[in-house]
Design a protein around this motif. Structure first.
Motif, PDB file in Angstrom:
ATOM      1  N   ASP A  74       0.805  -1.222   0.000  1.00 39.48           N
ATOM      2  CA  ASP A  74       0.000   0.000   0.000  1.00 39.48           C
ATOM      3  C   ASP A  74       0.840   1.276   0.000  1.00 39.48           C
ATOM      4  N   TYR A  75       2.149   1.138   0.084  1.00 40.51           N
ATOM      5  CA  TYR A  75       3.023   2.306   0.225  1.00 40.51           C
ATOM      6  C   TYR A  75       2.844   3.291  -0.931  1.00 40.51           C
ATOM      7  N   ASN A  76       2.859   2.789  -2.164  1.00 38.50           N
ATOM      8  CA  ASN A  76       2.735   3.691  -3.313  1.00 38.50           C
ATOM      9  C   ASN A  76       1.349   4.327  -3.397  1.00 38.50           C
ATOM     10  N   ASN A  77       0.323   3.613  -2.919  1.00 35.90           N
ATOM     11  CA  ASN A  77      -1.013   4.208  -2.894  1.00 35.90           C
ATOM     12  C   ASN A  77      -1.060   5.411  -1.957  1.00 35.90           C
ATOM     13  N   VAL A  78      -0.323   5.329  -0.851  1.00 39.22           N
ATOM     14  CA  VAL A  78      -0.254   6.458   0.084  1.00 39.22           C
ATOM     15  C   VAL A  78       0.333   7.675  -0.618  1.00 39.22           C
ATOM     16  N   LEU A  79       1.438   7.476  -1.329  1.00 39.66           N
ATOM     17  CA  LEU A  79       2.093   8.583  -2.027  1.00 39.66           C
ATOM     18  C   LEU A  79       1.239   9.112  -3.172  1.00 39.66           C
ATOM     19  N   TYR A  80       0.570   8.209  -3.864  1.00 42.41           N
ATOM     20  CA  TYR A  80      -0.184   8.558  -5.070  1.00 42.41           C
ATOM     21  C   TYR A  80      -1.449   9.340  -4.766  1.00 42.41           C
ATOM     22  N   SER A  81      -2.132   8.994  -3.660  1.00 45.93           N
ATOM     23  CA  SER A  81      -3.505   9.477  -3.501  1.00 45.93           C
ATOM     24  C   SER A  81      -3.771  10.335  -2.274  1.00 45.93           C
ATOM     25  N   SER A  82      -2.834  10.443  -1.330  1.00 46.41           N
ATOM     26  CA  SER A  82      -3.205  11.015  -0.034  1.00 46.41           C
ATOM     27  C   SER A  82      -2.305  12.161   0.407  1.00 46.41           C
ATOM     28  N   ILE A  83      -2.781  12.850   1.457  1.00 43.33           N
ATOM     29  CA  ILE A  83      -2.009  13.933   2.069  1.00 43.33           C
ATOM     30  C   ILE A  83      -1.199  13.432   3.254  1.00 43.33           C
ATOM     31  N   ILE A  84      -1.173  12.124   3.467  1.00 47.96           N
ATOM     32  CA  ILE A  84      -0.489  11.542   4.626  1.00 47.96           C
ATOM     33  C   ILE A  84       1.014  11.771   4.517  1.00 47.96           C
ATOM     34  N   GLY A  85       1.597  12.314   5.571  1.00 48.13           N
ATOM     35  CA  GLY A  85       3.037  12.542   5.596  1.00 48.13           C
ATOM     36  C   GLY A  85       3.791  11.507   6.401  1.00 48.13           C
ATOM     37  N   ASP A  86       3.123  10.919   7.394  1.00 45.52           N
ATOM     38  CA  ASP A  86       3.756   9.930   8.274  1.00 45.52           C
ATOM     39  C   ASP A  86       3.163   8.566   7.974  1.00 45.52           C
ATOM     40  N   HIS A  87       3.894   7.744   7.235  1.00 45.85           N
ATOM     41  CA  HIS A  87       3.394   6.413   6.900  1.00 45.85           C
ATOM     42  C   HIS A  87       4.444   5.373   7.270  1.00 45.85           C
ATOM     43  N   ARG A  88       3.994   4.328   7.932  1.00 48.65           N
ATOM     44  CA  ARG A  88       4.887   3.285   8.417  1.00 48.65           C
ATOM     45  C   ARG A  88       4.485   1.942   7.819  1.00 48.65           C
ATOM     46  N   THR A  89       5.483   1.105   7.573  1.00 50.24           N
ATOM     47  CA  THR A  89       5.240  -0.183   6.939  1.00 50.24           C
ATOM     48  C   THR A  89       5.215  -1.290   7.982  1.00 50.24           C
ATOM     49  N   PHE A  90       4.162  -2.079   7.949  1.00 51.92           N
ATOM     50  CA  PHE A  90       4.055  -3.240   8.825  1.00 51.92           C
ATOM     51  C   PHE A  90       5.053  -4.290   8.368  1.00 51.92           C
ATOM     52  N   ASP A  91       5.861  -4.783   9.294  1.00 49.26           N
ATOM     53  CA  ASP A  91       6.898  -5.772   8.985  1.00 49.26           C
ATOM     54  C   ASP A  91       6.238  -7.130   8.782  1.00 49.26           C
ATOM     55  N   GLU A  92       5.843  -7.376   7.543  1.00 50.59           N
ATOM     56  CA  GLU A  92       4.993  -8.525   7.220  1.00 50.59           C
ATOM     57  C   GLU A  92       5.830  -9.796   7.059  1.00 50.59           C
ATOM     58  N   LEU A  93       6.173 -10.387   8.184  1.00 49.62           N
ATOM     59  CA  LEU A  93       6.936 -11.628   8.204  1.00 49.62           C
ATOM     60  C   LEU A  93       6.111 -12.704   8.894  1.00 49.62           C
ATOM     61  N   ALA A  94       6.471 -13.950   8.663  1.00 50.59           N
ATOM     62  CA  ALA A  94       5.769 -15.046   9.325  1.00 50.59           C
ATOM     63  C   ALA A  94       5.835 -14.857  10.837  1.00 50.59           C
ATOM     64  N   GLY A  95       4.681 -14.889  11.466  1.00 47.17           N
ATOM     65  CA  GLY A  95       4.630 -14.735  12.911  1.00 47.17           C
ATOM     66  C   GLY A  95       4.551 -13.304  13.391  1.00 47.17           C
ATOM     67  N   SER A  96       4.597 -12.328  12.469  1.00 49.71           N
ATOM     68  CA  SER A  96       4.510 -10.924  12.873  1.00 49.71           C
ATOM     69  C   SER A  96       3.135 -10.633  13.459  1.00 49.71           C
TER      70      SER A  96
END
Length: 388
Positions: A74-96
């Motif tokens: 979803d990272y590029n969607n944040v940049l493409y469509s929104s005014i959000i300045g603070d965006h963090r990525t969920f560390d999507e690993l097994a067991g996270s």
């Protein structure tokens, strides 16, 4: 990519919406709210993504700060469509743990020991996520249900939002024309579906958030979409409950197209009663009235003609920003609803009746905007019986 983000409203409008959210958070004595509903995220910031079906959340604090936590996809969607300045990525690993990631976000924002509202009533907050959140946040902060906090603000549309609704309605009118033009005996339903889709995409619309519950023959009596297309019979009915989004703002219309040897006069008479009931309901769409008054007016019209057997539990619902899987939004037009109608709400009303002898149905559903005195009809159902 210097033209990004691609916003559908002015930054001033987004600022006003965030200010409303900030006031609501403070009034409810929260320090922050965790949003999981894509419609609310889109309304507040422009964020356009269907990532809710996996995981994302947006933290809005009482001082108006916004932080988005989501998957890398979803990272590029944040940049493409929104005014959000603070965006963090969920560390999507097994067991996270999503709950642990939310706890870290809250901790970073100084919310340990604070009161946090959480949206539960949304497609983006499944039971398994709830279990993770409870496990992670218990003894870390106080939290409770804040599902409806932003919803209420979205019910009342700005002029810019109403214009998006009008654009949607313009496309729905083209879809109505296509439905009437293409529905003939012997035609494959898929051809009609294609004509509807063509009207949407060629006019810059969005695919409907709800898969249409439409069809002919036995499928014309269904209230939900089913797989497998049919052919229109020589004598048949095709039920159209159709709509589309424009920048995700939805409008809809409801009507039937008939073919062949049908009791035209009886059905025409029934349609007039349906239209009378619809207009009686819309006459109650006034600021200060309750949504339940709409239901009462429609039901009273049916009772006047001895049509008590056709009274329904619901005659419509609010429409606006919608993401799949539905375009239905509260408040529903149900008996006894005490929800107060306000100016610039937009409501879809859809009464219908069935001819007992032939089993054929007539309907007339339209979307309208509440004005100070009256309504602005955004969509229009055919005023006469359609027989092809």
């Amino acid at each position: 990519m210097t033209d990004l983000p691609r916003l559908h409203f002015s930054r001033a409008e987004y600022a006003a919406r965030l200010d409303k959210a900030k006031q609501a958070i403070r009034k409810s004595r929260y320090d922050a709210v965790l949003l999981f509903k894509s419609e609310d995220m889109y309304w507040l910031t422009g964020l356009d993504t269907d990532g809710y079906y996996v995981f994302h959340t947006m933290l809005v604090t009482a001082d108006g700060g916004v932080t988005y936590l989501g998957r890398q996809a979803d990272y590029n969607n944040v940049l493409y469509s929104s005014i959000i300045g603070d965006h963090r990525t969920f560390d999507e690993l097994a067991g996270s743990s999503r709950g642990a990631a939310i706890k870290t976000l809250l901790s970073d924002r100084g919310l340990a020991g604070k009161r946090v509202g959480i949206q539960y009533n949304t497609m983006g907050h499944r039971a398994d996520l709830y279990v993770e959140i409870v496990s992670s946040l218990t003894d870390f902060c106080t939290f409770d249900d804040a599902s409806a906090m932003i919803d209420r603000w979205r019910l009342v549309k700005s002029e810019a939002e109403i214009e998006k609704m009008r654009q949607s309605a313009n496309i729905v009118h083209l879809m109505t024309d296509a439905a009437i033009r293409e529905t003939r005996a012997g035609v494959f339903e898929g051809k009609i579906f294609s004509a509807l889709a063509q009207a949407i995409y060629e006019n810059d619309g969005d695919p409907c958030a709800l898969r249409y519950p439409i069809g002919c023959g036995p499928a014309s009596k269904l209230g939900r979409y089913t797989s497998g297309r049919n052919y229109v019979a020589d004598t048949d009915q095709f039920m159209f409950e159709i709509g589309c989004g424009y920048r995700h703002y939805h409008t809809a219309v409801y009507f039937h197209v008939l073919t062949g040897d049908v009791p035209k006069q009886r059905l025409s008479d029934l349609l007039k009663k349906v239209e009378e009931a619809r207009e009686a309901g819309m006459a109650q769409m006034r600021p200060g009235n309750t949504v339940g008054a709409i239901h009462t007016a429609i039901s009273d019209t049916y009772r006047k003609y001895g049509l008590d057997a056709y009274l329904r539990k619901s005659y419509g619902y609010q429409m606006g920003i919608c993401y799949p899987p539905t375009w239905v939004a509260a408040p529903m037009v149900i008996s006894g609803s005490e929800e107060v109608i306000e100016e610039n709400m937009t409501i879809f009303i859809h009464p219908s009746l069935t001819d007992t002898e032939s089993g054929l149905r007539v309907s007339s559903g339209e979307t309208a905007r509440v004005l100070k005195n009256g309504v602005e009809k955004l969509t229009s159902a055919p005023a006469e019986l359609i027989l092809n």
